[in-house]
Design a protein around this motif. Structure first.
Motif, mmCIF file in Angstrom:
data_model
loop_
_atom_site.group_PDB
_atom_site.id
_atom_site.type_symbol
_atom_site.label_atom_id
_atom_site.label_comp_id
_atom_site.label_asym_id
_atom_site.label_seq_id
_atom_site.Cartn_x
_atom_site.Cartn_y
_atom_site.Cartn_z
ATOM 1 N N ARG A 432 14.836 22.759 9.395
ATOM 2 C CA ARG A 432 15.132 22.397 8.012
ATOM 3 C C ARG A 432 14.739 20.952 7.718
ATOM 4 O O ARG A 432 14.834 20.089 8.588
ATOM 5 C CB ARG A 432 16.619 22.592 7.713
ATOM 6 C CG ARG A 432 17.067 24.052 7.793
ATOM 7 C CD ARG A 432 18.528 24.210 7.415
ATOM 8 N NE ARG A 432 18.935 25.606 7.477
ATOM 9 C CZ ARG A 432 18.794 26.480 6.470
ATOM 10 N NH1 ARG A 432 18.264 26.071 5.321
ATOM 11 N NH2 ARG A 432 19.175 27.731 6.594
ATOM 12 N N VAL A 433 14.323 20.718 6.485
ATOM 13 C CA VAL A 433 13.918 19.391 6.030
ATOM 14 C C VAL A 433 14.781 18.997 4.840
ATOM 15 O O VAL A 433 14.935 19.781 3.895
ATOM 16 C CB VAL A 433 12.426 19.370 5.617
ATOM 17 C CG1 VAL A 433 12.045 18.006 5.055
ATOM 18 C CG2 VAL A 433 11.546 19.726 6.804
ATOM 19 N N GLY A 434 15.341 17.791 4.886
ATOM 20 C CA GLY A 434 16.098 17.245 3.767
ATOM 21 C C GLY A 434 15.397 16.005 3.231
ATOM 22 O O GLY A 434 15.097 15.087 3.988
ATOM 23 N N VAL A 435 15.113 15.982 1.934
ATOM 24 C CA VAL A 435 14.420 14.860 1.290
ATOM 25 C C VAL A 435 15.270 14.372 0.131
ATOM 26 O O VAL A 435 15.593 15.148 -0.780
ATOM 27 C CB VAL A 435 13.026 15.272 0.773
ATOM 28 C CG1 VAL A 435 12.319 14.070 0.157
ATOM 29 C CG2 VAL A 435 12.188 15.875 1.885
ATOM 30 N N VAL A 436 15.643 13.088 0.163
ATOM 31 C CA VAL A 436 16.389 12.490 -0.940
ATOM 32 C C VAL A 436 15.513 11.420 -1.588
ATOM 33 O O VAL A 436 14.994 10.531 -0.895
ATOM 34 C CB VAL A 436 17.713 11.866 -0.457
ATOM 35 C CG1 VAL A 436 18.398 11.123 -1.606
ATOM 36 C CG2 VAL A 436 18.642 12.942 0.093
ATOM 37 N N PHE A 437 15.348 11.508 -2.901
ATOM 38 C CA PHE A 437 14.650 10.471 -3.656
ATOM 39 C C PHE A 437 15.690 9.468 -4.170
ATOM 40 O O PHE A 437 16.668 9.859 -4.826
ATOM 41 C CB PHE A 437 13.899 11.072 -4.843
ATOM 42 C CG PHE A 437 12.682 11.857 -4.460
ATOM 43 C CD1 PHE A 437 11.454 11.220 -4.310
ATOM 44 C CD2 PHE A 437 12.751 13.220 -4.242
ATOM 45 C CE1 PHE A 437 10.327 11.944 -3.956
ATOM 46 C CE2 PHE A 437 11.636 13.948 -3.889
ATOM 47 C CZ PHE A 437 10.411 13.309 -3.732
ATOM 48 N N ALA A 438 15.487 8.189 -3.854
ATOM 49 C CA ALA A 438 16.296 7.114 -4.417
ATOM 50 C C ALA A 438 15.415 6.399 -5.440
ATOM 51 O O ALA A 438 14.473 5.687 -5.079
ATOM 52 C CB ALA A 438 16.757 6.154 -3.333
ATOM 53 N N ILE A 439 15.706 6.621 -6.714
ATOM 54 C CA ILE A 439 14.778 6.223 -7.776
ATOM 55 C C ILE A 439 15.397 5.141 -8.664
ATOM 56 O O ILE A 439 16.542 5.253 -9.123
ATOM 57 C CB ILE A 439 14.381 7.443 -8.634
ATOM 58 C CG1 ILE A 439 13.678 8.485 -7.756
ATOM 59 C CG2 ILE A 439 13.481 7.041 -9.784
ATOM 60 C CD1 ILE A 439 13.188 9.686 -8.518
ATOM 61 N N ASP A 440 14.619 4.121 -8.887
ATOM 62 C CA ASP A 440 14.943 3.070 -9.841
ATOM 63 C C ASP A 440 14.922 3.693 -11.239
ATOM 64 O O ASP A 440 13.908 4.248 -11.662
ATOM 65 C CB ASP A 440 13.876 1.970 -9.702
ATOM 66 C CG ASP A 440 14.101 0.788 -10.620
ATOM 67 O OD1 ASP A 440 14.877 0.913 -11.576
ATOM 68 O OD2 ASP A 440 13.471 -0.263 -10.378
#
Length: 868
Positions: A432-440
């Motif tokens: 499994r792959v987890g991707v979190v975007f932390a966006i301005d």
């Protein structure tokens, strides 16, 4: 067809929990229960095989889509139908010998159907491969059941009926395995310290310091550092030196203090013991121990763009290779010989491998993480060399101690050379792959917020028909800046719009992400609180279900690092170590605009390069991206989504996403002050793809139970033999809680001396002299100058380590030459390290009691880069 692909594993096992029938007391029950367990296991195996074949079919469909319009596509056979896999049905005891014959017959037929399905996939894959390279198949390939009944290579049609033993947890050892005994205490001269604490920052939890009852010998060139040795296999203690009977055996690789040395008949004898409170235990010949006074260890650097580490029988053969102009050719030949021998063993298990004679061990192909299976690579000796006079390297002589010691420890570990990532992939579970975007989410970021949402929605739309899309989860965190100037309009500093959740419906994910909007007002200054966004991306998500873990930062501004930030104590270095400790890779995308080109871009570049030192350390993850339009950003996200989907399919089909010998070129690292390279198209996809490969190797290592090699002594380079720009080994030093507490306190005192002295160098160093006088056991040494005072303050073990300490090089003239900003940066670096130590104290799982039996003597490896 999609419905047929859905395998509900819970249903396969649910039947095993059904209650036994009313006549459970009959003599047939035992045989019935055993037969039922076998069938449940068989159906579970069929489900696992079906999932792998499903992922393989998904990968084929994706490849066909990319070939659309190419000549020969019409010759590709249609996709075969996967047989329906229903869980165990029968629960009736019809007799002592035939209770579940119908289910057994169904399982037998299902196994044959899966073999036929796999053979059809293999034939179809061959046709696709021909068309991809521009070759037309001679004729359409038949895919009828009569084609073949053999299961394709790499697909396991049947597994053992009994459950496979799971890898032993890192904190457990077999009852009959000897313990790894590491005994430590406070160094000489460290027990006494001033009670005065001038720093205001909270200190790391102090541990009670032990008062030594017995005093071991000190090193001649470091009188405040004790002599230690490591016990070799078969070491026996004697009551007296010289001739006599052995009376006591100690566990192999026990760490012992030396209390006395005697030479008898040309043989050096050591009086040793594992505790300063219990004192000497007996005498041993120096030939049966290895010196290890520094407590230095090596750890394998994260995998990815590097080859496995090779261990040589002596330093001469290693030096001969790297010092010549053909080191790349020679090392490549060595690696190829290992690959060839493994292939021969795979074809013929009876093959007697001919391993290179100069090698004594190899790092396993599947990655070994210290956090998963602690190991010990004590450094016994080291020397500096160069690759063909171009790249510096440190050659280290190490012993190799796996987490659970065994009788296989010897001069050579051939078992380490046989490990195969390809074979391990066949046994791996879901990846499994987890991707979190932390966006301005400030005003300027509107186009990039929309593009991120569109990319994630596009991923789900494009891959919703593939079963493997369920193995990817996306999260979304927005961040802005301090609310001091315009709190009502800014609304928040950070907000989690979508947490990672493998069970949440796609519609909910997209609906939550669609709520992210840009701010209605400007924030205070140009910098934004991106550190807060990253901290919450790490802490506000459950990462435990995911093998590959990525946080992608998207911003056009530098990071706020002052007291106005949400987490003022979170330095960039501390945040980097926080991510590393949870095996999370940070990928900063720095949007380049005309507005930030006037100075903020330079600040941001240096900051985000620090944060990108996670995951595979050899891969530059900082991505400067032209943001004059949002098109380049959109292309990067789209390519990344395609890469994730393709690799998820391969990994869950029981294959390695990239063969270990398919190494990508690694660009030469740039200095922190250098202008960034123009990123190539698809750079984000390359980074993510490499990190997924690294994470898969670690996942395979956990499944296979990979352990570090086991051998008495061998030489290795801390650089990749084929590409010396890539680091393969990281130097660390084992520190006990007592030692780390002492180091933390001394740094606090140095910081306090600076705060009291202000900008006056003389006052600062007068305060340091006062501290040194309180801690040193040799007042005369202070007359040697400022550096002697610093050495007296810091623990003695620092002087014996193979690294250049910025603090130990400090003197009054050097300090006076710094600007006020540089001095403040120096002190802030010390404060950052103290916070890292505080984090280490809080991670109870990383501290190992190697038989010490005292909380203060528990030890953990601390990377040299985190020492002052």
């Amino acid at each position: 067809m999609t419905t047929a692909f859905r395998i509900v594993i819970g249903g396969l096992f649910a039947s095993a929990l059904l209650s036994l029938p009313a006549n459970a007391q009959s003599e047939c029950v035992g045989e019935y229960a055993a037969q039922k367990r076998d069938l449940v296991s068989g159906f579970a195996t069929a489900g696992k095989t079906a999932r792998r074949l499903t992922a393989r079919l998904d990968a084929q469909e994706m490849r066909i889509g990319k070939l659309s319009g190419k000549t020969g596509v019409e010759l590709i056979p249609p996709a075969p139908e996967l047989p329906d896999i229903a869980p165990l049905q029968s629960d009736e005891v019809a007799g002592c010998t035939e209770p579940m014959d119908a289910e057994a017959s169904r399982l037998e037929g299902l196994t044959r159907d899966l073999e036929t399905f796999g053979a059809a996939l293999q034939s179809r894959e061959a046709v696709i491969a021909q068309i991809e390279v521009g070759e037309l198949p001679a004729r359409p390939v038949e895919t009828s059941p009569a084609t073949t009944s053999q299961a394709p290579e790499g697909v396991q049609a049947e597994e053992p009926e009994t459950a496979v033993a799971q890898p032993m947890p890192a904190d457990e050892t077999p009852a009959d395995a000897p313990a790894i005994e590491t005994v430590e205490t406070v160094e000489a001269g460290e027990a006494e310290s001033s009670d005065k604490t001038t720093a205001k920052e909270p200190s790391a939890p102090a541990q009670p310091l032990l008062t030594p009852t017995f005093t071991p010998l000190a090193l001649e060139d470091a009188p405040d550092l004790f002599q230690r040795v490591i016990a070799l296999p078969g070491m026996m203690l004697r009551p007296e030196p010289g001739e006599g009977e052995d009376v006591q055996a100690l566990p192999v690789f026990s760490v012992l203090y030396v209390f006395e040395r005697r030479d008898i008949a040309g043989v050096s004898w050591l009086q040793v013991g594992g505790s300063l409170t219990d004192g000497p235990q007996g005498w041993v010949s120096s030939e049966r121990v290895l010196d290890w006074s520094t407590m230095l260890v090596m750890q394998f650097a994260p995998r990815g763009k590097r080859n496995p580490v090779l261990f040589f029988d002596n330093d001469g053969s290693l030096v001969d290779m790297i010092s010549g102009p053909f080191y790349q050719t020679e090392s490549t030949a060595l690696y190829q010989s290992l690959i060839d021998e493994r292939a021969k063993i795979a074809d013929d298990p009876a093959h007697e491998a001919q391993w290179p004679t100069q090698l004594i061990a190899v790092e396993p192909e599947t990655a070994v993480r210290f956090d998963d299976r602690p190991y010990l690579l004590p450094i016994l000796d080291w020397r500096s060399e160069m690759f063909d006079g171009t790249v510096d390297t440190t050659l280290v002589k190490v012993a190799a101690v796996p987490s659970a010691l065994s009788s296989r420890i010897g001069t050579r570990d051939e078992a380490s050379m046989t490990a195969s990532a390809t074979a391990a992939a066949l046994e791996d579970d879901e990846f499994r792959v987890g991707v979190v975007f932390a966006i301005d989410t400030t005003i300027s970021m509107r186009p990039f917020i929309e593009r991120t949402y569109q990319a994630i929605r596009g991923f789900y739309d494009a891959f919703s028909r593939y079963e493997t899309s369920q193995y990817v989860s996306f999260g979304l965190v927005g961040f802005r800046d301090t609310l001091e100037s315009n709190g009502d309009a800014l609304e928040y500093v950070t907000r989690v719009f979508q947490p990672l959740d493998p069970e949440v419906p796609v519609a909910s994910v997209l609906s939550n992400m669609e709520q992210m909007r840009e701010a209605r007002a400007s924030s205070l200054g140009f910098a934004e609180d991106s550190i807060a966004g990253l901290v919450d991306a790490i802490d506000q998500n459950d990462w435990s279900p995911y093998d590959a873990r990525l946080v992608i930062l998207v911003t056009d501004a530098s990071a706020r690092t002052d007291a106005r930030s949400k987490y003022p104590d979170m330095s960039l270095e501390r945040l980097r170590e926080k991510a590393r400790s949870q095996n999370i890779t940070l990928v900063p995308i720095h949007l380049q605009t005309p507005a930030n080109s006037k100075g903020d871009a330079e600040v941001a570049r240096a900051q985000y390069r620090v944060l990108s030192q996670t995951g595979d350390l050899s891969d530059e993850k900082y991505i400067p991206l032209d943001a004059t339009t949002d098109e380049a950003f959109a292309r990067e996200l789209t390519a990344m989504a395609e890469k994730i989907a393709a690799q998820i399919m391969v990994a869950n089909a029981g294959m390695v996403v990239r063969e270990p010998d398919e190494m990508e070129p690694v660009p030469e690292p740039l200095p922190a002050t250098a202008a960034p390279r123009a990123p190539s198209e698809g750079r984000l996809a390359e980074i993510v793809g490499n990190d997924i490969f690294r994470a898969q190797l670690e996942s395979l290592g956990r499944v296979e139970g990979s352990a570090a090699p086991a051998f008495l002594a061998g030489w290795a380079s801390d650089r990749d033999l084929s590409n010396p720009e890539v680091e393969t080994l990281e130097v660390s030093v084992y520190l006990t809680r007592n030692q780390l507490s002492t180091l933390d306190k001394r740094l606090s005192e140095i910081i306090g001396a600076f705060r009291e002295g202000g900008s006056d160098p003389q006052t600062f160093f007068a305060n340091l002299q006062f501290l040194a006088a309180q801690t040193t056991t040799d007042p005369d040494s202070l007359r040697q100058g400022d550096r002697a005072a610093i050495e007296a303050i810091l623990p003695g073990f620092l002087k014996k380590l193979p690294y250049r300490s910025q603090v130990l090089r400090l003197d009054q003239s050097y300090w006076a030459s710094m600007s006020v900003a540089q001095q403040q940066e120096f002190i802030e670096a010390l404060e950052s390290r103290r916070r890292i130590y505080s984090d280490l104290f809080g991670q109870t799982e990383i501290w190992a009691d190697f038989g010490a039996g005292d909380p203060g003597l528990e030890a953990t490896p601390v990377r040299l880069v985190n020492l002052p």
